[in-house]
Design a protein around this motif. Structure first.
Motif, PDB file in Angstrom:
ATOM      1  N   ILE B 159       0.839  -1.202   0.000  1.00 25.39           N
ATOM      2  CA  ILE B 159       0.000   0.000   0.000  1.00 25.39           C
ATOM      3  C   ILE B 159       0.872   1.249   0.000  1.00 25.39           C
ATOM      4  CG2 ILE B 159      -1.693   1.323   1.322  1.00 25.39           C
ATOM      5  CD1 ILE B 159      -2.759  -1.299   2.399  1.00 25.39           C
ATOM      6  N   ILE B 161       4.031   1.591  -0.846  1.00 22.75           N
ATOM      7  CA  ILE B 161       4.783   1.770  -2.091  1.00 22.75           C
ATOM      8  C   ILE B 161       3.859   2.286  -3.196  1.00 22.75           C
ATOM      9  CG2 ILE B 161       6.030   0.566  -3.917  1.00 22.75           C
ATOM     10  CD1 ILE B 161       7.079  -1.318  -1.755  1.00 22.75           C
ATOM     11  N   TYR B 162       2.672   1.704  -3.233  1.00 20.10           N
ATOM     12  CA  TYR B 162       1.723   2.121  -4.273  1.00 20.10           C
ATOM     13  C   TYR B 162       1.417   3.603  -4.142  1.00 20.10           C
ATOM     14  CZ  TYR B 162      -2.383   2.329  -7.227  1.00 20.10           C
ATOM     15  OH  TYR B 162      -3.268   2.660  -8.209  1.00 20.10           O
ATOM     16  N   LYS B 166       2.854   5.591  -7.219  1.00 17.96           N
ATOM     17  CA  LYS B 166       1.841   5.858  -8.233  1.00 17.96           C
ATOM     18  C   LYS B 166       1.156   7.199  -8.007  1.00 17.96           C
ATOM     19  CE  LYS B 166       2.332   2.068 -10.409  1.00 17.96           C
ATOM     20  NZ  LYS B 166       2.139   1.526 -11.737  1.00 17.96           N
TER      21      LYS B 166
END
Lengths: 364, 325, 297
Positions: B159, B161-162, B166
Motif C-alpha cells: 500500500i 509503495i503504491y 503511483k
C-alpha cells in the motif's frame, strides 16, 4: 468554641458491584464536623466504611463505578468551599421508591471536576497518612525526595537544597535518628515504624490545617503502634494539629480523640465528646459502642486469663437494604418491648445529651 | 546529590555480561553443529564435485580448512574470532566482518527505527486506556492497536509503495527491480522503518503488557498516597509503570522485529542481513552464516543487557526484578 | 421492586454461583464471538474440502476467466490463472491451522514442563534449564527458520516444529515467574499443609487456577504469530509453494498486479490474514477477561 474546619453533611459513597449486581453503600448518609485543634476519631470494625469516608473527603475514590454525593464544607481563612461542589452534575443516583435504580456517571467529567476542586487542597490544606506505610511510600524514590517534593509543591520553595534541609528537620521532629543520612534511603531499607514516621513527616511538612490519619497504626508491630500514637500525641500538642483519626482500635481512640463517631454498616450510630461516651456513669450508650468497649481487655482480665469478648456475629453487608436497625442481628440489648420496632424501622439520630447523638430506639 | 550504589550495579552487569558471553558460545556451537550436520557442501559454489578431479577438491578443502575434524574447525574459528577475525566468505573471499557491518548497520537502523515507531504508537494507547476514564475510547484504541498488529507487513508495504510511487510519483520504485544504493534517499530510508514499525505485529502485545502493568501500578497504595499529597501521579508511576515494562518489552521484542525486518527487506529491496543470510545459507557459506547468527544474537543480548542496566538504575533493590505479577 | 432487589442481593452472594454467560459483558461476548467465527471459518474449510462442497477447485486453472474482478460468479474474483480466489482463501486457511496447533502444543506443553521444573528445583536443575531456554531464546527465530529452510527444504510442519521450539522459552519464563510468585506467597506450602496431593497442587491449583490465563493468552497469541510466520514465509516463497494456496503466496503472486491497479488479487488474502490474526487476538483477550474476571474487579 473554635470554628469548624471541616463539616461533612449527608455524605454517601456508593460503589456498583458487578459481581453482585448491586450497590455497595459503603458510606451511607454520614455527617460530622471537626473543629480547629480537635481530634475526631471515627471508630468501627473493618468494612464499616470509615476509610472510604476519609478517602471521599480527598476525592481519592477513583474507581469507575464509585460515586460520592453530599456536601463537604472546608473552611479556611473565613472562606468556605464545598469539596463536592458541582459533582452531582456528573454523577447522580436515581431512586424510585427508596430502591436505587441507576447511577449515571460521566467518569472523565467527574474526575476532571474533582481534580479541579482538589487543586491546592490535597497535601496543602488536608494531608493524609495511610495504613501499611511500607506500601504507601513510593519504593522507587528516596525518602528525602519524597518529603522535599511535598515541601516544594506546597511551601513555594524552589531550591531543592533548601527543601532537603527542611525535610531533614521534619525527620528530626518525627524522631528519626540521623535524619540527614536517612534522606538518601529508599523506603525498602526502613522498618514499618520508620516508614510511618516518614509518612507523618511528609504529611506535616506542608503544614496542613487538617491531617487525616487513616488507620495510622494498622500493619505495625504492637510496640511500634504505641510509639506512633505517642508521637502523634506529642506532635498534636506541639503543632496544635487538627486530626481526623480513623481506626478500629479503641485504645488509639481513647488516647488521642476528643470526640468520637462510632460507625456501623456505613452509618454513624453514635457521635459525641469522648468524655461523654466513655463516661462510666452515663448509662445511655449505643449497644454497639458498649460492645466495642467491652471488647477491650482490661489488665485484670488479662491477668485472670479470661477469654476476650468478641462481638458476636458478622459485619453486615452494605448491599442489602435493611428495613430496621442495622445492628439488630447482633444487638444484645434488644428487649421484647422494642424488638418489633427495631426490626421494622431504622432509628434516626437522637440527641441524648449536649452534642451527643445516638441512633437507637433505646434512647427514646 | 544522589548516592548510586555503583558496586552492586557493576557486579550485576558483569554477571549478565559473562552469562551473555557464555550463551553466545553456546549459540555458536549449536549453529556450527547444525551447519556441519546439514546436507549440502560449500564446495559446490566453486566446482562441480562430480567432474572435478579429487586432487583439486582436496586442495580446495584444505584451503578452506574443511579437511580437518569438525571440533578442530570450530576451535580454529573460535580462535580467529577471539583475534577479531570472523574469517573470509567462501563465496566472495572478502572478510566477513566488513560485509556484516555493511548490511548489519542497515538492519540495525531498520530494527531500532521501527521499534521507536512501534513504541510511539503503543505507549500513548496504553496510557490512555489504562486510565479507564473513557471506556469506549480505550476499547476503540485497543482495537485499533490490534488491527495494526494484525495487518500483514508485506501488504502494508504494498500500500505504502503504491501510494508513494503511483500517486505522488516520489521515487521510481518497483518491488521486483533492484534499487541502486544511490537512490538511498530519505524517503527510501524512512518508509521501510514506518512500515515495519506499524506492521511488525508486536504493538498488540506491547499495549497489552504496558496496560496491565500501568493499571497495576496505578492502583498501588503509593500512587494513592502521592495523589493525596497533591503530587503528579505520572511522576510517581513513571519508573515502575512505564519505564520498566517498556524496557522489558523492547528487550523481548528485538528478535521478533529482526524477523519482521527480513520480510520488509524483501518488500523494499533493502540491502540487509536477511538477504545476506538467505544467500549464505543457500551457498553453505559457513563463515558468513556464523557471523550473521552471532551478530543477531549479540544484538539480542545488548537489548537484554540494557534492560538489566535500566532495572538496576531504576530499582533500588538491585538484582530483584521490578515487576511483580 | 424492593423485595426483588433484596432477594437478588442475597442470591448472588457467591461469585462461583454466577453462570459464565452472566459474567460476560457485551465487549467480551463480541470479542469471543468474533474469534470463534474465525475458528469456525477454518473448521468449515476442512469440511468443505473433505466433502467437496466448493464450487470451484482452488487449483483449477481456467485461462478463459483470468483476472475477473469480483462478481456474482466469482465472489472475490479470479487470479492471473483464472483460479477462484474465494476457494483459494478457504483452502489457504488450512496452510497454517494444523501446523500452528502443533507449534502451540509444543510450545505450551514443553514450556509448562520446563517452567514448572525450573521453578520447583532451584539450584543446578534450574541453572541447566535456564541456560538451555536462554540459548534457544538468543537465536532470532527468523534466522533459525531461514537456515532450516535452506538446508533441509522442509515442509510446513517441520517449520512449525521449529516455531514451537523457539516459543518454549516465553511460555516457560511466564509459568516459572508465576510459580515463583506463588511460592513467595507461601501458597504451595499452605496447600501442602492442607494435605493436598502434589499432583493436585500442580495440576489443579497451580496450573488450572493460576496459569490458565497464561496458557490461553499464549495459545491465542501463538496462533496469531503462526499465521504471521506462515504467511511471511509463503510470501517470501519459502513456505507453502504454488500452486497450493496459502494466503502468503497469494499476496505475493498478486503483488505485481497490485501496482497495476488490480488490488483485489492480494487484498482479499491480506484481509483474510488481518481478520484471522485479529480474531485470535480478540479471542484470547475475551477469554482472559472472562476467566480472570474476579481478579479484575
Amino acid at each position: 468554641m473554635s470554628e469548624e474546619i471541616l463539616k461533612v453533611e449527608d455524605l454517601r459513597t456508593y460503589f456498583y458491584s458487578y459481581t453482585k449486581e448491586a450497590f455497595i453503600r459503603s458510606v451511607d448518609s454520614v455527617s460530622f464536623s471537626i473543629r480547629k485543634g480537635e481530634v475526631l476519631g471515627i471508630v468501627g470494625e473493618s468494612g464499616c466504611g470509615k476509610s472510604v469516608a476519609a478517602q471521599s473527603i480527598l476525592g481519592l475514590i477513583t474507581d469507575g463505578p464509585g460515586i460520592i454525593s453530599g456536601n463537604i464544607f472546608l473552611t479556611r481563612n473565613d472562606k468556605t468551599v464545598n469539596l463536592l461542589d458541582g459533582l452531582s452534575d456528573y454523577a447522580s443516583i436515581r431512586t424510585k421508591r427508596k430502591a436505587i435504580l441507576e447511577i449515571s456517571k460521566d467518569i472523565s467529567g467527574w474526575l476532571k471536576r474533582s481534580e479541579s476542586l482538589m487543586k491546592g487542597i490535597r497535601g496543602k490544606v488536608i494531608s493524609m497518612i495511610f495504613q501499611n506505610p511500607k506500601s504507601a511510600l513510593n519504593p522507587f524514590i528516596t525518602v528525602g525526595d519524597q518529603i522535599s517534593e511535598s515541601i516544594m509543591l506546597h511551601k513555594g520553595i524552589q531550591a531543592k537544597k533548601e527543601a532537603m534541609a527542611i525535610a531533614s528537620k521534619w525527620l528530626e521532629r518525627v524522631q528519626i535518628d540521623s535524619p540527614s543520612m536517612r534522606l538518601y534511603d529508599y523506603p525498602h531499607g526502613l522498618s514499618g515504624g520508620m516508614c510511618q514516621r516518614v509518612m507523618i513527616a511528609m504529611a506535616l511538612s506542608s503544614e496542613p490545617s487538617l491531617l487525616i490519619a487513616d488507620e495510622p497504626t494498622t500493619g505495625l508491630d504492637v510496640t511500634i503502634q504505641t510509639k506512633i500514637v505517642e508521637l502523634l500525641k506529642k506532635l498534636r500538642e506541639e503543632l496544635a494539629l487538627t486530626i481526623l483519626l480513623i481506626t478500629h482500635d479503641m485504645n488509639v481512640i481513647m488516647q488521642l480523640a476528643d470526640r468520637i463517631a462510632v460507625m456501623y454498616g456505613g452509618r454513624i450510630v453514635e457521635y459525641g465528646l469522648k468524655k461523654e461516651i466513655m463516661d462510666s456513669n452515663s448509662f445511655i450508650r449505643h449497644p454497639y459502642t458498649i460492645a466495642l468497649l467491652n471488647s477491650i481487655p482490661t489488665i485484670g482480665e488479662i491477668k485472670a486469663k479470661e477469654r476476650l469478648r468478641a462481638i458476636k456475629g458478622d459485619v453486615p453487608d452494605t448491599i442489602t437494604l435493611y428495613r430496621g436497625c442495622r445492628f439488630y442481628e447482633r444487638c444484645t440489648l434488644k428487649n421484647d418491648r422494642i424488638k418489633k420496632r427495631c426490626k421494622e424501622a431504622e432509628p434516626e439520630m437522637i440527641e441524648i445529651g449536649t452534642g451527643h447523638y445516638m441512633r437507637c430506639w433505646l434512647a427514646e | 546529590m544522589k548516592f548510586i550504589l555503583w558496586k552492586p550495579i557493576l557486579k550485576l552487569v558483569l554477571r549478565e555480561f559473562f552469562i551473555a558471553v557464555f550463551l553466545l558460545l553456546g549459540v555458536s556451537i549449536v549453529i556450527f553443529s547444525i551447519l556441519h550436520l546439514a546436507p549440502g557442501d560449500p564446495l559446490h559454489i566453486f566446482i562441480n564435485i562430480q567432474t572435478q578431479n579429487p586432487e583439486d577438491v582436496a586442495l580446495l578443502k584444505r584451503e578452506l580448512g574443511l579437511d580437518r575434524a569438525i571440533p578442530i574447525q570450530y576451535l580454529s574459528w573460535l580462535n580467529k574470532l577471539l583475534h577479531g577475525n570472523f574469517g573470509n566468505s567462501f563465496r566472495t573471499g572478502k572478510p566477513v566482518f566488513g560485509e556484516l557491518i555493511k548490511v548489519g548497520v542497515n538492519t540495525l537502523m531498520l530494527t531500532i527505527g521501527s521499534m521507536i515507531v512501534t513504541l510511539l504508537i503503543a505507549i500513548p494507547i496504553a496510557v490512555i486506556s489504562s486510565l479507564r476514564r473513557h471506556p469506549v475510547l480505550s476499547w476503540g484504541l485497543t482495537l485499533f492497536a490490534y488491527i495494526l498488529s494484525a495487518l500483514p507487513v508485506f501488504y502494508l508495504g504494498y500500500i505504502v509503495i503504491y501510494i508513494f510511487t503511483k500517486k505522488f510519483n516520489l521515487f521510481p520504485f518497483l518491488p521486483s527491480g533492484a534499487v541502486s544504493s544511490s537512490k538511498f534517499n530519505l524517503i527510501y530510508f524512512f518508509l521501510p522503518i514506518m512500515v515495519l514499525g506499524v506492521g511488525n505485529g508486536s504493538i498488540s502485545e506491547i499495549v497489552r503488557h504496558l496496560k496491565m502493568q500501568l493499571e497495576r501500578v496505578l492502583s498501588e497504595d503509593y500512587i494513592k498516597a502521592a495523589k493525596a499529597k497533591g503530587a503528579s501521579i505520572w511522576r510517581h508511576s513513571f519508573k515502575e509503570g512505564i519505564l520498566i515494562p517498556v524496557t522489558t518489552m523492547v528487550a523481548a521484542k528485538i528478535p521478533f522485529i529482526l524477523g519482521g525486518a527480513v520480510v520488509v527487506e524483501q518488500v523494499f529491496n533493502w540491502p540487509g542481513m536477511g538477504r545476506l543470510a538467505w544467500q549464505a545459507a543457500l551457498d553453505r557459506d559457513y563463515p558468513v552464516i556464523m557471523g550473521i547468527t552471532l551478530f543477531a544474537a549479540v544484538f539480542v543480548h545488548v537489548g537484554r543487557l540494557t534492560q538489566t542496566l535500566v532495572f538496576a538504575f531504576v530499582n533500588p533493590q538491585t538484582g530483584e526484578k521490578g515487576e511483580g505479577d | 421492586m424492593r423485595a426483588r432487589y433484596i432477594q437478588r442481593a442475597a442470591e448472588v452472594s457467591e461469585f462461583s454461583q454466577i453462570p459464565i454467560w452472566k459474567r460476560a459483558n457485551k465487549k467480551d461476548i463480541i470479542q469471543i464471538g468474533f474469534g470463534l467465527l474465525v475458528v469456525l471459518f477454518v473448521l468449515s474449510s476442512y469440511i468443505t474440502s473433505v466433502l467437496h462442497l466448493l464450487t470451484y477447485d482452488p487449483l483449477e486453472i481456467n485461462l478463459k476467466e483470468i483476472m475477473q474482478p469480483p462478481d456474482y460468479k466469482h465472489i472475490l474474483g479470479t487470479d492471473f490463472m483464472g483460479r477462484d480466489i474465494l476457494s483459494r482463501i478457504i483452502v489457504g486457511s488450512q496452510a497454517y491451522f494444523m501446523p500452528g496447533i502443533l507449534a502451540i502444543f509444543i510450545a505450551i506443553s514443553f514450556g509448562t514442563i520446563a517452567g514448572l521444573v525450573s521453578a520447583y528445583n532451584s539450584g543446578r536443575t534450574d541453572a541447566v534449564f535456564s541456560y538451555i531456554l536462554d540459548l534457544i531464546d538468543s537465536i532470532p527465530k527468523m534466522v533459525i527458520i531461514l537456515l532450516a529452510i535452506a538446508f533441509f527444504k522442509p515442509g510446513i510442519f517441520f517449520i512449525m516444529l521449529i516455531v514451537g521450539i523457539t516459543n518454549i522459552p516465553t511460555v516457560a519464563s511466564l509459568i516459572k515467574s508465576k510459580v515463583i510468585f506463588l511460592k513467595k506467597r507461601n501458597f504451595i506450602e499452605a496447600a501442602k499443609a492442607l494435605g493436598l496431593k502434589t499432583t493436585d497442587i500442580i495440576f489443579k491449583h497451580i496450573l488450572w487456577y493460576n496459569c490458565k490465563s497464561i496458557v490461553i493468552i499464549q495459545a491465542t497469541l501463538g496462533m496469531a504469530e503462526v499465521i504471521l510466520i506462515e504467511t511471511s514465509l509463503s510470501y517470501l516463497g519459502f513456505g507453502v509453494q504454488e500452486p497450493a494456496p496459502s494466503w502468503g503466496n497469494m499476496v505475493a503472486s498478486g503483488g505485481d498486479y497490485f501496482f497495476r491497479g488490480d488490488f483485489y488479487l492480494s487484498t482479499a488474502p491480506a484481509a483474510a490474514i488481518l481478520i484471522s490474526i485479529l480474531g485470535f487476538y480478540l479471542l484470547g483477550d475475551g477469554l482472559n477477561n472472562l476467566l480472570e474476571w474476579r481478579r479484575k474487579r
